[in-house]
Design a protein around this motif. Structure first.
Motif, PDB file in Angstrom:
ATOM      1  N   LYS A  15      42.070  42.888  46.882  1.00  0.00           N
ATOM      2  CA  LYS A  15      41.650  42.299  47.129  1.00  0.00           C
ATOM      3  C   LYS A  15      39.953  42.331  47.313  1.00  0.00           C
ATOM      4  N   LYS A  16      39.782  43.388  47.096  1.00  0.00           N
ATOM      5  CA  LYS A  16      38.138  43.300  47.705  1.00  0.00           C
ATOM      6  C   LYS A  16      37.405  43.269  46.108  1.00  0.00           C
ATOM      7  N   THR A  17      38.877  43.423  45.224  1.00  0.00           N
ATOM      8  CA  THR A  17      38.078  43.006  43.658  1.00  0.00           C
ATOM      9  C   THR A  17      37.542  41.499  43.804  1.00  0.00           C
ATOM     10  N   ALA A  18      39.167  41.212  43.466  1.00  0.00           N
ATOM     11  CA  ALA A  18      39.053  39.256  43.143  1.00  0.00           C
ATOM     12  C   ALA A  18      38.339  38.842  44.274  1.00  0.00           C
ATOM     13  N   ARG A  19      37.588  39.292  45.601  1.00  0.00           N
ATOM     14  CA  ARG A  19      37.123  38.695  46.056  1.00  0.00           C
ATOM     15  C   ARG A  19      35.136  38.769  45.769  1.00  0.00           C
ATOM     16  N   ALA A  20      35.346  39.672  45.061  1.00  0.00           N
ATOM     17  CA  ALA A  20      34.088  40.075  44.624  1.00  0.00           C
ATOM     18  C   ALA A  20      33.587  39.732  43.259  1.00  0.00           C
ATOM     19  N   SER A  21      34.987  38.891  42.664  1.00  0.00           N
ATOM     20  CA  SER A  21      34.206  38.887  41.430  1.00  0.00           C
ATOM     21  C   SER A  21      34.000  37.326  41.767  1.00  0.00           C
ATOM     22  N   LYS A  22      35.317  36.585  42.639  1.00  0.00           N
ATOM     23  CA  LYS A  22      35.133  34.830  42.878  1.00  0.00           C
ATOM     24  C   LYS A  22      33.480  34.939  43.731  1.00  0.00           C
ATOM     25  N   ALA A  23      32.887  35.777  44.207  1.00  0.00           N
ATOM     26  CA  ALA A  23      31.450  36.027  44.693  1.00  0.00           C
ATOM     27  C   ALA A  23      30.399  35.547  43.782  1.00  0.00           C
ATOM     28  N   ASP A  66      30.902  34.698  40.558  1.00  0.00           N
ATOM     29  CA  ASP A  66      31.554  33.461  40.170  1.00  0.00           C
ATOM     30  C   ASP A  66      30.299  32.265  40.608  1.00  0.00           C
ATOM     31  N   LYS A  67      30.429  32.596  41.960  1.00  0.00           N
ATOM     32  CA  LYS A  67      29.714  31.232  42.569  1.00  0.00           C
ATOM     33  C   LYS A  67      28.233  31.109  42.914  1.00  0.00           C
TER      34      LYS A  67
END
Ligand code: FES
Length: 274
Positions: free
Chosen positions: A208-216, A218-219
């Motif tokens: 979850k942490k990794t996915a959230r960090a990469s989403k942020a 990208d944004k």
């Protein structure tokens, strides 16, 4: 599924009443449902009657139907449909329901039935000598992934071997059911693979942490225009979503349109940056 009928009149008690404690519980349960929908309490009330008397009698079904203001036939339909309701007297310490549907049958249900025949009685619903145990074969109980399994009253016992079922029956018969943990009897958690996970080895929080960090990340990359981005010169340039965020774009478009004499339609939202 076998035909499920009420027990013969000779064993039916003349009347039914909840104990004081169960009556209070029943009233509270009925009050959980909206006015006019009290009939929804039929299943919990029948189950409480079974827990109190050991099986569901005709008088219990009729008395509960009266409490819920429903026709007797509707209450009978529910009681006779679900195999979890016992319509005849069963073993006072355990009534073993062995699932005999295909997944359980393929995984050894027939051997479990042999155990029941040996330890309890040769025929389903017959009581053992002391009247404490009985058994029957039922259809799928929804725990197929951990087949084969049995249900004893409200609990399921899964991943059974004949030896483990023998131990469980002995413990129930000795009044030591607290010693038996319901659920899988093999080394697994719920329906996870035996021995531990075989996929998704990365711990979930880390994923979850990794996915959230990469989403942020990208944004951030999309919303911040590059330092060397071309400066907008016309209203059309300004509303280009790759250059500005919608709010900024709208403001700048209005400003430039004013100087160019164009009209900007404020009712239309500017396109969001991708
Ligand atoms: S087939 Fe036995 S629990 Fe589903």
């Amino acid at each position: 599924m076998s035909v499920r009928r009420l027990a013969e009149d000779t064993v039916q008690p003349a009347a039914f009443a909840f104990s004081k404690e169960n009556a209070a519980w029943a009233e509270a349960t009925i009050n959980k449902y909206p006015k006019g929908r009290e009939q929804s309490a039929i299943i919990p009330l029948l189950m409480r009657a079974q827990e109190q008397d050991g099986w569901v009698t005709r008088s219990a079904i009729e008395s509960i139907a009266d409490m819920l203001g429903m026709p007797y036939i509707r209450a009978l339909e529910v009681a006779t449909f679900y195999t979890q309701f016992q319509l005849k007297p069963v073993g006072s310490r355990a009534h073993v329901q062995v699932c005999g549907t295909t997944p359980c049958m393929l995984r050894g249900a027939e051997d479990l039935i042999k155990v029941c025949k040996k330890k309890i009685a040769a025929e389903p619903f017959a009581l053992n000598e002391s009247g404490t145990l009985s058994w029957e074969e039922v259809e799928c109980q929804g725990a197929c992934v951990n087949a084969p399994m049995v249900m004893i009253f409200k609990d399921t016992f899964e991943d059974l071997t004949p030896e483990r079922l023998e131990q469980i029956i002995d413990l129930f018969d000795a009044g030591e059911k607290a010693e038996v943990k319901p659920g899988p009897q093999a080394d697994r958690i719920y329906s996870a693979p035996v021995g531990g996970p075989t996929t998704l080895q990365t711990p979930e929080p880390a994923v979850k942490k990794t996915a959230r960090a990469s989403k942020a990340a990208d944004k951030k990359a999309v919303s911040v225009p590059p330092a060397n981005a071309a400066k907008p010169k016309t209203a059309a340039d300004v509303t280009n979503p790759t250059l500005k965020t919608p709010a900024t774009a709208r403001k700048e478009a209005a400003k430039i349109a004013k100087t160019e004499g164009e009209t900007v339609d404020k009712s239309k939202p500017a396109k969001k940056p991708r």
